[in-house]
Design a protein around this motif. Sequence first.
Motif, short mmCIF file in Angstrom:
data_model
loop_
_atom_site.label_atom_id
_atom_site.label_comp_id
_atom_site.label_asym_id
_atom_site.label_seq_id
_atom_site.Cartn_x
_atom_site.Cartn_y
_atom_site.Cartn_z
N LYS A 80 -3.94 2.99 -18.98
CA LYS A 80 -4.94 2.95 -17.91
C LYS A 80 -4.32 3.07 -16.53
CE LYS A 80 -8.09 0.02 -20.61
NZ LYS A 80 -8.82 -1.27 -20.65
N ARG A 81 -2.98 2.99 -16.44
CA ARG A 81 -2.30 2.97 -15.14
C ARG A 81 -1.82 4.36 -14.76
NH1 ARG A 81 -1.50 -2.55 -13.92
NH2 ARG A 81 -3.15 -3.57 -15.11
N SER B 195 0.85 -1.19 0.00
CA SER B 195 0.00 0.00 0.00
C SER B 195 0.89 1.24 0.00
CB SER B 195 -0.90 0.02 1.24
OG SER B 195 -0.10 0.19 2.41
N TRP B 196 0.28 2.39 -0.23
CA TRP B 196 1.01 3.67 -0.19
C TRP B 196 1.54 3.91 1.22
CZ3 TRP B 196 4.10 7.20 -1.01
CH2 TRP B 196 3.98 8.55 -0.68
N LEU B 197 0.81 3.48 2.23
CA LEU B 197 1.28 3.62 3.61
C LEU B 197 2.55 2.78 3.83
CD1 LEU B 197 1.04 4.54 6.55
CD2 LEU B 197 -0.56 2.63 6.94
N ASP B 198 2.55 1.54 3.32
CA ASP B 198 3.75 0.70 3.45
C ASP B 198 4.96 1.36 2.83
OD1 ASP B 198 1.94 -2.43 2.94
OD2 ASP B 198 2.46 -1.34 4.79
N LEU B 199 4.76 2.00 1.66
CA LEU B 199 5.89 2.67 1.00
C LEU B 199 6.36 3.85 1.83
CD1 LEU B 199 7.78 2.88 -1.38
CD2 LEU B 199 6.03 4.16 -2.63
N GLN C 236 -0.93 3.09 -6.27
CA GLN C 236 -0.20 3.84 -7.29
C GLN C 236 -0.81 5.22 -7.50
OE1 GLN C 236 0.52 1.65 -10.97
NE2 GLN C 236 0.53 -0.27 -9.83
N LYS C 237 -2.14 5.28 -7.53
CA LYS C 237 -2.81 6.58 -7.74
C LYS C 237 -2.53 7.53 -6.58
CE LYS C 237 -6.53 4.83 -10.71
NZ LYS C 237 -7.97 4.49 -10.80
#
Length: 830
Positions: A199-200, A94-98, A169-170
């Motif tokens: 689409k990404r 997740s974005w939090l993990d990163l 990613q978003k």
Amino acid sequence: MQDSYLSSFTPSLMSPQTLEAIFVQREKLVEDLMAGVRESATTRNKHYRLLVGMRGIGKTHTIALLYHRLNQETDLQDKLLIAWLKEEEWGVSSWLDLQIRIFKALADLYPKEYQDQLAADVEALYELSPEAATARGEIILKEFIGKRTLLILTENLDEIFKGLGDIGQKKFRAYLQNNSLITIVATSQNLSKDLTSKKRAFYGFFNSNNLDKLSLEEAANLLTKIAQLQKDSELNKFIKSPTGQDRIKAIHHLAGGNHRVYIIFSQFLTRNSLDDLVHPVMQTLDELTPYYQARMQWLSPQQRKIIELLCDHRNAVPVKEIAQRCFISHQTASSQLKDLLTKGYVVKETQGRESFYELQEPLMRICLEVKKQRGEPIKLFIDFLRIWYTNEELEDRLKQLPDDCLEKKYIINILKFTPLSIHDNVTSEIDNINRLFSRYIKSFEKKDFNSALLFINEIIKVNSNIYKVWLNKGIVLIQLGQLEDALNSFKIAKDINSKSDIAWLKCGIILRDLERLEEAIQCFEEAIKINSLNLEAWIQHGFLIGKMEKWKEAIQSMDKALSINPEDSSVWYMRGCALGILGKYNEALNSYEKSLNINNSDSLTWTLYSNNLLSLKRYKEAVNASNKAMEINPDYYLTWSIRGHIFYELNKYEDAIISYEKALQLNSNEQRLYFDIAYISFEINHWNEGFNALENGLNSLDDFERFAKVNSVTIISPIFNKKPNKSTWKRYIKKLLKLYHKYEVVSALSKGITENIPHLLSEMVSNKTARTWLEVWQAVAGDKPELEIALRWLKTAVEYKETNGDSKVLLKLPKEERDLFITLLEDTEA
């Protein structure tokens, strides 16, 4: 950790000095990355760079080097923060993990600042819900960065994006766009859909660079830098030799331009014993196997099945066959192969409308085979490459020289040491110490060199600043075998009188004897600068330049020497040798004749003169010259050896064999002559005598020499040239195989089989004859794993001949073998 520590798999563990020392190919790329980071740190314009390349291509090395160089940029210390994430950030989902990974990286690189400003806030995140922690993490990261720019260095970005998923990613991209705080330099093995699909979130976001494989020249440069880093003069010297270059070519076919493989295999380049080579290489491949097994785990079951199929086939396979053997549809196979191509597992070749696939990395196939085949194919592969690239003639010349070989005789003949005239050059210079010097002279003349050294040292105690005393001390120390001390004495003499060409000359001679050839050449060049008429300096310079195979420069030096003294027979002789090596036989002949006109009693010159006449096909004159050599010295093996070659060319086969046998009686180390005797015996249908000679030759060599010196091409050729007869061929090949098996050199037959292929492919040989030759070998040696590759090549050659050169046939060979086979075909066509 030592500065010279080399890590094959974790370059981040290496010191900055080591990273710099072995850095090749990508200097401009790193400079461009540095410029991008600098602009990102000093302006609002942020750069996002992605380096794309397969495992082992040098991505981590580049990232580590960039990190260390940025740390040296003092003007960026208050403008730039660096978060260097671990190479494998497995837990990012997740974005939090990163965010957490970024905080941990900052804690590692800025421990005090992190502890003072971030530690408590980051720890508090664990008390919040994931949504709240994500929002709070974004705020404290922004506050910590402040007016600075954060550089995120991360590897395997494709895996991180895979873990983030579409939502993560978003969120990550939104944070980057809404806050002009972060610049990124990342790596990836391939451009995944997360980067290429419209689409990404990160479509078109990164400026990507595909990292090129090493060229052969760049690979040699890398290996040279490794040798210099490790202060391995032997490896450094070996890399520059023809044999070293051949070994690098062998590794290049195996490595496919992969940086990591060159680092792993650099330690094996100078291995002389095949057994010494195979064990550590097998051990290294065994260590690599878990890495490739892990890569298999990353694939879907269908993709693993395809990779296994390509491993088993060892050659390019069409899509239709892949689908058939994997029990999947053609459409599914094409889709999976396209994905494997994007991931960097396979490469594709197209023939007309048909696509063929094979593994991109030969090492992956080889490592996965280890578990299946218990190492035998690996040993076979190494044996074959070792035999294929051995350049016996050059290796023997550049490596250890036996006392009675041609080069050693040459050195003895040319470099005879003549002590400096003590009476002429020293006495008049030191009148105040005549008594000590007189005693020194008497001791020297009596060859009581220990006493002479004592008197010289007494003179130095009286006056340590007399140039010629130090010069003569060096001469005495040479007589005592103390070369390093002698060199030091000559250096002191040179320091006292920097304009002494004699001191420079003597330094060069010692350095020559210590095998420090480049330094020796520099000394001779300094002597020549001081005194352009220093004959000995020109001679020594010419000899050493020649030893380094710079023959044209060597001849120029010899010409200078001859302009000083055109009556020096040894220089004319040496000039003849150099011209002969360059293939300028007529000019060489003239030089030998000049030498013999001055001194016609040198058997070595007459011998080389006869060899030169042999090269010019002036056989009768060559016999007369060898007769002259034998009159002077009837017991010189080289004369008899060359005489054997002359008689062979005159079709006097019995006389040739007698000459070779005489040469062997005089020098039992010339075992190669046994193989010449065997070849001639086979040519004249004396098969029993030929096999006896062949066995004597094999029996006289040690294990490594058998692989290096057995010329199976000349042994197999006469058998093939017999009138095509299946039973005759089978009888002699069986006998040959039995003999090679006895001395454990069966794999040495590989070269003979493969290098006979051009003859097989000629228009003079019918398809039926070629097919019969193949069938005999398959029947007699088809169960020999040592000949697996050679027989596969032979089969390919026959099918290639039968199909009138259909290139599809070649795709049955593995890529690294196919490249070599195509080279063989090109040589045939040439």
